[in-house]
Design a protein around this motif. Structure first.
Motif, PDB file in Angstrom:
ATOM      1  N   ALA A 153       0.456   8.197   5.543  1.00 38.91           N
ATOM      2  CA  ALA A 153       1.525   7.398   4.923  1.00 38.91           C
ATOM      3  C   ALA A 153       2.642   7.100   5.915  1.00 38.91           C
ATOM      4  O   ALA A 153       2.917   7.892   6.822  1.00 38.91           O
ATOM      5  CB  ALA A 153       2.084   8.141   3.714  1.00 38.91           C
ATOM      6  N   HIS A 154       3.271   5.967   5.711  1.00 43.25           N
ATOM      7  CA  HIS A 154       4.452   5.500   6.479  1.00 43.25           C
ATOM      8  C   HIS A 154       4.557   6.095   7.884  1.00 43.25           C
ATOM      9  O   HIS A 154       5.409   6.918   8.172  1.00 43.25           O
ATOM     10  CB  HIS A 154       5.743   5.721   5.693  1.00 43.25           C
ATOM     11  CG  HIS A 154       6.031   7.101   5.183  1.00 43.25           C
ATOM     12  ND1 HIS A 154       5.678   8.244   5.835  1.00 43.25           N
ATOM     13  CD2 HIS A 154       6.680   7.495   4.071  1.00 43.25           C
ATOM     14  CE1 HIS A 154       6.094   9.281   5.147  1.00 43.25           C
ATOM     15  NE2 HIS A 154       6.700   8.854   4.068  1.00 43.25           N
ATOM     16  N   ILE A 155       3.717   5.583   8.778  1.00 45.18           N
ATOM     17  CA  ILE A 155       3.617   6.123  10.137  1.00 45.18           C
ATOM     18  C   ILE A 155       4.976   6.080  10.850  1.00 45.18           C
ATOM     19  O   ILE A 155       5.277   6.932  11.695  1.00 45.18           O
ATOM     20  CB  ILE A 155       2.509   5.364  10.921  1.00 45.18           C
ATOM     21  CG1 ILE A 155       2.058   6.152  12.138  1.00 45.18           C
ATOM     22  CG2 ILE A 155       2.907   3.963  11.293  1.00 45.18           C
ATOM     23  CD1 ILE A 155       0.969   7.134  11.850  1.00 45.18           C
ATOM     24  N   VAL A 197      -5.184  11.350  -4.724  1.00 48.31           N
ATOM     25  CA  VAL A 197      -4.016  12.216  -4.567  1.00 48.31           C
ATOM     26  C   VAL A 197      -3.258  11.929  -3.271  1.00 48.31           C
ATOM     27  O   VAL A 197      -3.776  11.311  -2.345  1.00 48.31           O
ATOM     28  CB  VAL A 197      -4.422  13.707  -4.572  1.00 48.31           C
ATOM     29  CG1 VAL A 197      -4.945  14.125  -5.939  1.00 48.31           C
ATOM     30  CG2 VAL A 197      -5.450  14.004  -3.480  1.00 48.31           C
ATOM     31  N   LYS A 198      -2.026  12.434  -3.246  1.00 53.49           N
ATOM     32  CA  LYS A 198      -1.210  12.379  -2.036  1.00 53.49           C
ATOM     33  C   LYS A 198      -0.617  13.758  -1.793  1.00 53.49           C
ATOM     34  O   LYS A 198      -0.130  14.401  -2.729  1.00 53.49           O
ATOM     35  CB  LYS A 198      -0.082  11.368  -2.195  1.00 53.49           C
ATOM     36  CG  LYS A 198       0.837  11.289  -0.970  1.00 53.49           C
ATOM     37  CD  LYS A 198       2.089  10.493  -1.278  1.00 53.49           C
ATOM     38  CE  LYS A 198       2.989  10.364  -0.066  1.00 53.49           C
ATOM     39  NZ  LYS A 198       4.289   9.767  -0.420  1.00 53.49           N
ATOM     40  N   MET A 199      -0.641  14.173  -0.544  1.00 48.72           N
ATOM     41  CA  MET A 199       0.068  15.398  -0.157  1.00 48.72           C
ATOM     42  C   MET A 199       1.466  15.019   0.288  1.00 48.72           C
ATOM     43  O   MET A 199       1.642  14.092   1.083  1.00 48.72           O
ATOM     44  CB  MET A 199      -0.662  16.087   0.996  1.00 48.72           C
ATOM     45  CG  MET A 199      -1.885  16.827   0.541  1.00 48.72           C
ATOM     46  SD  MET A 199      -2.638  17.681   1.959  1.00 48.72           S
ATOM     47  CE  MET A 199      -3.647  16.368   2.633  1.00 48.72           C
ATOM     48  N   THR A 221       6.359  -1.309   1.674  1.00 52.53           N
ATOM     49  CA  THR A 221       7.806  -1.202   1.389  1.00 52.53           C
ATOM     50  C   THR A 221       8.274   0.246   1.413  1.00 52.53           C
ATOM     51  O   THR A 221       9.413   0.520   1.748  1.00 52.53           O
ATOM     52  CB  THR A 221       8.156  -1.762   0.000  1.00 52.53           C
ATOM     53  OG1 THR A 221       7.493  -0.978  -0.999  1.00 52.53           O
ATOM     54  CG2 THR A 221       7.766  -3.232  -0.116  1.00 52.53           C
ATOM     55  N   ASP A 222       7.408   1.190   1.029  1.00 52.14           N
ATOM     56  CA  ASP A 222       7.826   2.533   0.605  1.00 52.14           C
ATOM     57  C   ASP A 222       8.990   2.392  -0.373  1.00 52.14           C
ATOM     58  O   ASP A 222       9.917   3.205  -0.399  1.00 52.14           O
ATOM     59  CB  ASP A 222       8.177   3.443   1.785  1.00 52.14           C
ATOM     60  CG  ASP A 222       8.181   4.914   1.395  1.00 52.14           C
ATOM     61  OD1 ASP A 222       7.925   5.223   0.204  1.00 52.14           O
ATOM     62  OD2 ASP A 222       8.457   5.749   2.266  1.00 52.14           O
ATOM     63  N   GLY A 223       8.913   1.335  -1.144  1.00 51.18           N
ATOM     64  CA  GLY A 223      10.013   1.003  -2.063  1.00 51.18           C
ATOM     65  C   GLY A 223       9.564   1.092  -3.503  1.00 51.18           C
ATOM     66  O   GLY A 223       9.161   2.150  -3.963  1.00 51.18           O
ATOM     67  N   THR A 250       0.808  -1.222   0.000  1.00 51.56           N
ATOM     68  CA  THR A 250       0.000   0.000   0.000  1.00 51.56           C
ATOM     69  C   THR A 250       0.844   1.276   0.000  1.00 51.56           C
ATOM     70  O   THR A 250       0.306   2.374   0.163  1.00 51.56           O
ATOM     71  CB  THR A 250      -0.960   0.027   1.214  1.00 51.56           C
ATOM     72  OG1 THR A 250      -0.202  -0.255   2.401  1.00 51.56           O
ATOM     73  CG2 THR A 250      -2.051  -1.004   1.063  1.00 51.56           C
ATOM     74  N   HIS A 251       2.159   1.126  -0.184  1.00 49.73           N
ATOM     75  CA  HIS A 251       3.009   2.320  -0.307  1.00 49.73           C
ATOM     76  C   HIS A 251       4.245   1.962  -1.120  1.00 49.73           C
ATOM     77  O   HIS A 251       5.215   1.422  -0.596  1.00 49.73           O
ATOM     78  CB  HIS A 251       3.405   2.836   1.078  1.00 49.73           C
ATOM     79  CG  HIS A 251       4.085   4.165   1.056  1.00 49.73           C
ATOM     80  ND1 HIS A 251       4.031   5.056   2.102  1.00 49.73           N
ATOM     81  CD2 HIS A 251       4.852   4.773   0.099  1.00 49.73           C
ATOM     82  CE1 HIS A 251       4.727   6.144   1.804  1.00 49.73           C
ATOM     83  NE2 HIS A 251       5.246   5.988   0.590  1.00 49.73           N
ATOM     84  N   ALA A 252       4.191   2.254  -2.422  1.00 49.57           N
ATOM     85  CA  ALA A 252       5.322   1.967  -3.306  1.00 49.57           C
ATOM     86  C   ALA A 252       5.535   3.158  -4.229  1.00 49.57           C
ATOM     87  O   ALA A 252       4.690   4.063  -4.289  1.00 49.57           O
ATOM     88  CB  ALA A 252       5.043   0.708  -4.119  1.00 49.57           C
ATOM     89  N   HIS A 253       6.657   3.168  -4.933  1.00 55.59           N
ATOM     90  CA  HIS A 253       6.955   4.266  -5.855  1.00 55.59           C
ATOM     91  C   HIS A 253       7.301   3.744  -7.245  1.00 55.59           C
ATOM     92  O   HIS A 253       8.346   3.154  -7.448  1.00 55.59           O
ATOM     93  CB  HIS A 253       8.063   5.153  -5.288  1.00 55.59           C
ATOM     94  CG  HIS A 253       7.601   5.889  -4.070  1.00 55.59           C
ATOM     95  ND1 HIS A 253       6.739   6.966  -4.163  1.00 55.59           N
ATOM     96  CD2 HIS A 253       7.798   5.670  -2.761  1.00 55.59           C
ATOM     97  CE1 HIS A 253       6.454   7.396  -2.942  1.00 55.59           C
ATOM     98  NE2 HIS A 253       7.071   6.626  -2.062  1.00 55.59           N
ATOM     99  N   LEU A 254       6.364   3.989  -8.167  1.00 55.45           N
ATOM    100  CA  LEU A 254       6.529   3.500  -9.540  1.00 55.45           C
ATOM    101  C   LEU A 254       6.474   4.620 -10.559  1.00 55.45           C
ATOM    102  O   LEU A 254       6.625   4.401 -11.749  1.00 55.45           O
ATOM    103  CB  LEU A 254       5.436   2.465  -9.839  1.00 55.45           C
ATOM    104  CG  LEU A 254       5.487   1.216  -8.937  1.00 55.45           C
ATOM    105  CD1 LEU A 254       4.222   0.384  -9.087  1.00 55.45           C
ATOM    106  CD2 LEU A 254       6.709   0.373  -9.253  1.00 55.45           C
ATOM    107  N   ASP A 309       0.851   3.069  -6.016  1.00 52.20           N
ATOM    108  CA  ASP A 309       1.930   3.981  -6.386  1.00 52.20           C
ATOM    109  C   ASP A 309       1.654   5.331  -5.729  1.00 52.20           C
ATOM    110  O   ASP A 309       0.722   6.024  -6.082  1.00 52.20           O
ATOM    111  CB  ASP A 309       1.945   4.103  -7.913  1.00 52.20           C
ATOM    112  CG  ASP A 309       2.918   5.159  -8.406  1.00 52.20           C
ATOM    113  OD1 ASP A 309       3.953   5.367  -7.755  1.00 52.20           O
ATOM    114  OD2 ASP A 309       2.642   5.768  -9.462  1.00 52.20           O
ATOM    115  N   LEU A 310       2.541   5.698  -4.778  1.00 55.72           N
ATOM    116  CA  LEU A 310       2.186   6.773  -3.816  1.00 55.72           C
ATOM    117  C   LEU A 310       3.274   7.843  -3.765  1.00 55.72           C
ATOM    118  O   LEU A 310       4.051   7.822  -2.825  1.00 55.72           O
ATOM    119  CB  LEU A 310       2.054   6.106  -2.445  1.00 55.72           C
ATOM    120  CG  LEU A 310       1.218   6.752  -1.380  1.00 55.72           C
ATOM    121  CD1 LEU A 310      -0.180   6.196  -1.407  1.00 55.72           C
ATOM    122  CD2 LEU A 310       1.801   6.496  -0.007  1.00 55.72           C
ATOM    123  N   ALA A 311       3.386   8.771  -4.498  1.00 57.39           N
ATOM    124  CA  ALA A 311       2.821   9.165  -5.736  1.00 57.39           C
ATOM    125  C   ALA A 311       3.893   9.999  -6.433  1.00 57.39           C
ATOM    126  O   ALA A 311       4.707  10.555  -5.732  1.00 57.39           O
ATOM    127  CB  ALA A 311       1.605  10.053  -5.474  1.00 57.39           C
TER     128      ALA A 311
HETATM  129 ZN    ZN Z   1       6.912   7.050  -0.056  1.00 60.94          ZN
END
Ligand code: ZN
Length: 479
Positions: A214-216, A155-157, A358-360, A66-70, A97-99
């Protein structure tokens, strides 16, 4: 079921773990037309077109990240589309994909996709993806409805990088909620930062608004109080906001940031400043240079279709070659914070932090599965709990009702894990192998869009699936 049933693929003799169906034991998984057809003790080999022997392996519903970067809202120095193969090689089957930007994500998926299911958010950046610094509600409303039409979930802030005023941040949540769009918040406004002060501000400004915090773990790095005190405070806040927030935490020590400096040589972004402050480096070009040269920080660079980290003078050279606008990484996440946040539960046994992410993706830290398996080996999580946090709960968060479990008719998205190494050895999406022995073998992918994005998805020609966020945990009991 009778033996007359035929299967396209059978996963044979694995330890199947599917807590939703109270399954944990040696079973065969029969797959037909991309769906789970059955999970039974034995499927006769002659009824399968293809048999994959998964003896001594763990077979679980595919990891949903629920948190990746593509993709990126910017032209970065590293193409984030490399993240498709990187995520697949770690065993993930679905990603948010965040974001990001949905159009860039889908183009990246065509070029470098590796078979993932992907939903994408647009990063809200003043003067780039939104016209104003302190946008009026109507500007935000239009930006959010536009991104849904382009195939985005919402969206993501990026509060740690491109903060809005508290008022505009609250408006983003409100406008997104009103049109049932996804809204994620990397906390921080013009009045706060990417830390506990930023997190404390969120309930004050967004009230009962629904959002994905996101990513607490990123706010419990010990910038304000001791990490363990910050973790306890964050967990208390999560409990108070239980009906309004969804959260995830990642287990990598390294973060991802950007080393951009302004014309005076000062570091621009709050997250990057914090990385330097954490080890006593000045928050300017000299500090960045020294932190890389000393091996504390590293720069991200593409090699052979994957993003890797380099450090020392090589990292300095990369950072200088792009006029300081380089993707960097620092080991700033205390493992104790990640551990506590990942394992903390309510009295009823449910987890306080909903998912392990992952935030990966394109950041080389796709360790969600292997670190979770390490927690299982350590006894901090049961195998059932591991699968719940890696797959089932994330599926509910996103409203992916056909994923996260092996009900008959569920999507045949499967992650197969070697219990010895804790790493994924194989994975399938819709019954097709996308990863084998740690190598991505899938292509393209499936674009997860909202109803408004149907035309955009059809026009680009990717396989797509329309998701209704009314079924998501984000909008549970929303009226
Ligand atoms: Zn991230």
């Amino acid at each position: 079921m009778g033996n007359s049933q035929r299967f396209d693929t059978v996963l044979k003799n694995g330890r199947v773990v599917d807590p939703t169906n109270q399954i944990d034991g040696q079973f065969d998984v029969g797959i037909r037309l991309g769906k789970i057809a059955t999970v039974v003790e034995t499927i006769p080999p002659e009824s399968a077109d293809d048999i994959i022997d998964v003896s001594n392996q763990i077979v679980m519903p595919g990891h949903i990240d629920t948190h990746a970067h593509l993709s990126s809202p910017f032209q970065g120095s590293v193409d984030r589309a490399f993240g498709h193969a990187m995520l697949v090689e770690s065993g993930t089957t679905t990603a948010l994909d965040l974001a990001g930007d949905p159009t860039m994500m889908s183009e990246g998926m065509i070029k470098r996709g590796a078979g993932l299911n992907v939903a994408s958010l647009m990063g809200l950046v003043p003067h780039q993806t939104v016209s104003e610094d302190d946008p009026r509600p109507s500007v935000l409303r239009d930006a959010i409805s536009e991104v849904k039409k382009r195939g985005g979930f919402g969206v993501k802030m990026l509060g740690g990088y491109h903060p809005f005023t508290p008022e505009a941040s609250a408006d983003v949540v409100k406008e997104a909620n009103e049109q049932l769009a996804w809204v994620a918040f990397h906390v921080g406004t013009k009045d706060s930062g990417s830390d506990m002060i930023g997190l404390r501000e969120v309930p004050e400004i967004t009230g009962k608004g629904r959002l994905h915090v996101a990513h607490i773990n990123s706010y419990t790095r010990g910038m304000i109080d001791q990490p363990h005190e910050e973790v306890q405070e964050a967990l208390g806040m999560i409990e108070r906001m239980r009906s309004h927030w969804i959260t995830e935490a990642y287990l990598a020590q390294i973060n991802g940031t950007n080393g951009k400096c302004d014309e005076n040589g000062d570091v621009i972004y709050n997250v990057m400043q914090n990385c330097l402050k954490a080890r006593g480096y000045p928050t300017n070009e000299d500090g960045v240079r020294a932190s890389l040269r000393d091996g504390y920080g590293s720069a991200l660079v593409e090699r052979g279709g994957r993003v890797i980290r380099v450090t020392g003078q090589e990292a300095v050279d990369i950072w200088e070659s792009v006029a300081t606008d380089a993707s960097l990484s620092y080991p700033v996440n205390p493992p104790t914070s990640a551990f506590s946040l990942t394992t903390a539960k309510y009295d009823d046994g449910t987890f306080r932090v909903n998912a392990i992410s992952t935030d990966g993706g394109s950041l080389p830290r796709n360790v969600a599965i292997e670190r979770t398996m390490a927690l299982v080996a350590f006894g901090a999580l049961s195998m059932d709990e591991a699968v719940t946090k890696l797959s089932y709960t994330p599926s509910r968060m996103m409203g992916l009702l056909n994923k996260g479990h092996f009900f008959e008719g569920a999507d045949a998205d499967v992650t197969i894990v070697n219990p010895g190494t804790g790493k994924a050895s194989m994975s399938l999406v819709a019954g097709e192998l996308i990863m084998l022995n740690g190598r991505a073998i899938g292509r393209g992918g499936t674009w997860l869009v909202l109803e408004e994005g149907r035309q955009a998805a059809a026009a680009i020609g990717l396989p797509y699936e329309v998701i209704d966020l009314e079924n998501s945990r984000l909008y549970e009991n929303w009226n």
